[in-house]
Design a protein around this motif. Structure first.
Motif, PDB file in Angstrom:
ATOM      1  N   MET A  82      -9.998 -19.987  40.730  1.00 33.94           N
ATOM      2  CA  MET A  82     -10.493 -18.645  41.032  1.00 33.94           C
ATOM      3  C   MET A  82     -11.400 -18.214  39.889  1.00 33.94           C
ATOM      4  N   PHE A  83     -12.560 -17.656  40.261  1.00 32.66           N
ATOM      5  CA  PHE A  83     -13.538 -17.164  39.306  1.00 32.66           C
ATOM      6  C   PHE A  83     -13.842 -15.708  39.604  1.00 32.66           C
ATOM      7  N   MET A  84     -14.275 -14.994  38.575  1.00 35.23           N
ATOM      8  CA  MET A  84     -14.627 -13.583  38.732  1.00 35.23           C
ATOM      9  C   MET A  84     -15.911 -13.320  37.953  1.00 35.23           C
ATOM     10  N   LYS A  85     -16.751 -12.467  38.514  1.00 37.79           N
ATOM     11  CA  LYS A  85     -17.937 -12.002  37.800  1.00 37.79           C
ATOM     12  C   LYS A  85     -17.834 -10.492  37.711  1.00 37.79           C
ATOM     13  N   ALA A  86     -17.801  -9.990  36.476  1.00 42.92           N
ATOM     14  CA  ALA A  86     -17.597  -8.563  36.249  1.00 42.92           C
ATOM     15  C   ALA A  86     -18.834  -7.950  35.603  1.00 42.92           C
ATOM     16  N   ASN A  87     -18.973  -6.656  35.839  1.00 41.82           N
ATOM     17  CA  ASN A  87     -20.026  -5.857  35.242  1.00 41.82           C
ATOM     18  C   ASN A  87     -19.346  -4.614  34.695  1.00 41.82           C
ATOM     19  N   GLY A  88     -18.994  -4.653  33.420  1.00 41.36           N
ATOM     20  CA  GLY A  88     -18.229  -3.538  32.866  1.00 41.36           C
ATOM     21  C   GLY A  88     -16.841  -3.529  33.460  1.00 41.36           C
ATOM     22  N   ASP A  89     -16.454  -2.393  34.029  1.00 41.63           N
ATOM     23  CA  ASP A  89     -15.121  -2.269  34.627  1.00 41.63           C
ATOM     24  C   ASP A  89     -15.091  -2.660  36.096  1.00 41.63           C
ATOM     25  N   ASN A  90     -16.230  -2.986  36.687  1.00 46.02           N
ATOM     26  CA  ASN A  90     -16.296  -3.333  38.104  1.00 46.02           C
ATOM     27  C   ASN A  90     -16.387  -4.840  38.297  1.00 46.02           C
ATOM     28  N   ILE A  91     -15.879  -5.288  39.417  1.00 47.21           N
ATOM     29  CA  ILE A  91     -15.959  -6.700  39.781  1.00 47.21           C
ATOM     30  C   ILE A  91     -17.102  -6.861  40.786  1.00 47.21           C
ATOM     31  N   ASP A  92     -18.102  -7.672  40.410  1.00 50.67           N
ATOM     32  CA  ASP A  92     -19.221  -7.944  41.317  1.00 50.67           C
ATOM     33  C   ASP A  92     -18.857  -8.990  42.357  1.00 50.67           C
ATOM     34  N   GLY A  93     -17.992  -9.927  41.971  1.00 50.31           N
ATOM     35  CA  GLY A  93     -17.647 -10.974  42.913  1.00 50.31           C
ATOM     36  C   GLY A  93     -16.428 -11.764  42.496  1.00 50.31           C
ATOM     37  N   LEU A  94     -15.804 -12.354  43.490  1.00 48.42           N
ATOM     38  CA  LEU A  94     -14.666 -13.257  43.310  1.00 48.42           C
ATOM     39  C   LEU A  94     -14.953 -14.533  44.084  1.00 48.42           C
ATOM     40  N   VAL A  95     -14.520 -15.654  43.531  1.00 50.14           N
ATOM     41  CA  VAL A  95     -14.664 -16.938  44.210  1.00 50.14           C
ATOM     42  C   VAL A  95     -13.321 -17.650  44.144  1.00 50.14           C
TER      43      VAL A  95
ATOM     44  N   THR B  81     -19.809 -26.833  41.965  1.00 51.21           N
ATOM     45  CA  THR B  81     -19.708 -25.376  42.094  1.00 51.21           C
ATOM     46  C   THR B  81     -19.155 -24.775  40.810  1.00 51.21           C
ATOM     47  N   GLN B  82     -18.158 -25.414  40.233  1.00 53.38           N
ATOM     48  CA  GLN B  82     -17.585 -24.940  38.976  1.00 53.38           C
ATOM     49  C   GLN B  82     -18.656 -24.915  37.880  1.00 53.38           C
ATOM     50  N   ASP B  83     -19.471 -25.953  37.800  1.00 52.67           N
ATOM     51  CA  ASP B  83     -20.572 -25.983  36.823  1.00 52.67           C
ATOM     52  C   ASP B  83     -21.571 -24.859  37.092  1.00 52.67           C
ATOM     53  N   ASN B  84     -21.930 -24.673  38.379  1.00 53.43           N
ATOM     54  CA  ASN B  84     -22.870 -23.598  38.751  1.00 53.43           C
ATOM     55  C   ASN B  84     -22.334 -22.237  38.314  1.00 53.43           C
ATOM     56  N   LEU B  85     -21.069 -21.988  38.619  1.00 54.91           N
ATOM     57  CA  LEU B  85     -20.469 -20.693  38.301  1.00 54.91           C
ATOM     58  C   LEU B  85     -20.417 -20.468  36.787  1.00 54.91           C
ATOM     59  N   ASN B  86     -20.042 -21.488  36.037  1.00 54.91           N
ATOM     60  CA  ASN B  86     -20.008 -21.361  34.581  1.00 54.91           C
ATOM     61  C   ASN B  86     -21.398 -21.049  34.021  1.00 54.91           C
ATOM     62  N   GLN B  87     -22.431 -21.717  34.548  1.00 48.99           N
ATOM     63  CA  GLN B  87     -23.802 -21.485  34.079  1.00 48.99           C
ATOM     64  C   GLN B  87     -24.296 -20.084  34.440  1.00 48.99           C
ATOM     65  N   GLU B  88     -23.778 -19.522  35.532  1.00 45.12           N
ATOM     66  CA  GLU B  88     -24.210 -18.196  35.983  1.00 45.12           C
ATOM     67  C   GLU B  88     -23.357 -17.068  35.413  1.00 45.12           C
ATOM     68  N   GLY B  89     -22.462 -17.386  34.486  1.00 45.96           N
ATOM     69  CA  GLY B  89     -21.686 -16.355  33.809  1.00 45.96           C
ATOM     70  C   GLY B  89     -20.411 -15.925  34.498  1.00 45.96           C
ATOM     71  N   TRP B  90     -19.927 -16.717  35.439  1.00 35.93           N
ATOM     72  CA  TRP B  90     -18.654 -16.412  36.087  1.00 35.93           C
ATOM     73  C   TRP B  90     -17.523 -16.800  35.145  1.00 35.93           C
ATOM     74  N   MET B  91     -16.452 -16.037  35.159  1.00 34.33           N
ATOM     75  CA  MET B  91     -15.295 -16.301  34.296  1.00 34.33           C
ATOM     76  C   MET B  91     -14.174 -16.943  35.106  1.00 34.33           C
TER      77      MET B  91
END
Length: 179
Positions: A134-147, A108-118
């Motif tokens: 914990m991972f986060m995917k952001a779009n500008g100032d908004n957070i699209d998702g947290l894992v 999952t960590q590899d998947n998230l890194n490949q998909e641009g999660w921080m």
């Protein structure tokens, strides 16, 4: 709490349960698999681990939850619920299968890194044999998702929060938690 208030709350809980049951898996039905905040989490097969909780709430169910929220009493929760589009929670019992979960979390960590999660957080307690990521995917100032991925000696937890979340929405909640 008055008897009337308890009856009213019970009726709302029954309605919420009906909405959850009737909406089925509202994550897949609402097309959240294509949302940038949807995380591809590698979880064990049913024969590899006992699932304690496996919950997917999509927009329909979260909209119903907003109806039941007392915004006057908990305005910060109401604001955060408006920004959420989906929540996925899986909790598994870990017995002698911890290696399976270690592989799942690594994949999952590899998947998230490949998909641009921080990566935002990594905590490892060697003595307790616990790890939390914990991972986060952001779009500008908004957070699209947290894992959040967590593994201990007896439990594995996978959480994916999907939405268009304003970071400022967490401030009142965190202030309340820190009191």
């Amino acid at each position: 709490m008055t008897t009337f208030h308890r009856i009213k709350q019970g009726i709302w809980l029954l309605i919420l349960a009906a909405v959850v049951l009737l909406s089925g898996c509202s994550i897949t039905a609402s097309g959240l698999h294509d949302h940038p905040g949807y995380a591809h989490i590698d979880s064990p097969y049913w024969w590899q681990a006992d699932s304690e909780v496996n919950l997917s709430l999509g927009p329909t169910t979260l909209r119903a939850a907003r109806w039941f929220t007392d915004v006057d009493q908990d305005p910060e929760v109401g604001v955060l619920l408006k920004e959420l589009e989906g929540i996925r929670i899986s909790v598994y019992e870990v017995t002698d299968n911890s290696e399976i979960f270690k592989k799942n979390i690594a994949q999952t960590q590899d998947n998230l890194n490949q998909e641009g999660w921080m990566p935002v957080l990594w905590v490892s307690e060697k003595e307790e044999d616990e790890t939390t990521l914990m991972f986060m995917k952001a779009n500008g100032d908004n957070i699209d998702g947290l894992v959040v991925l967590s593994l201990s000696a007896d439990e594995a937890v996978f959480v994916n929060v999907i939405g268009n979340i304003q970071p400022a929405s967490f401030e009142p909640l965190m202030a309340h938690v820190n009191q």
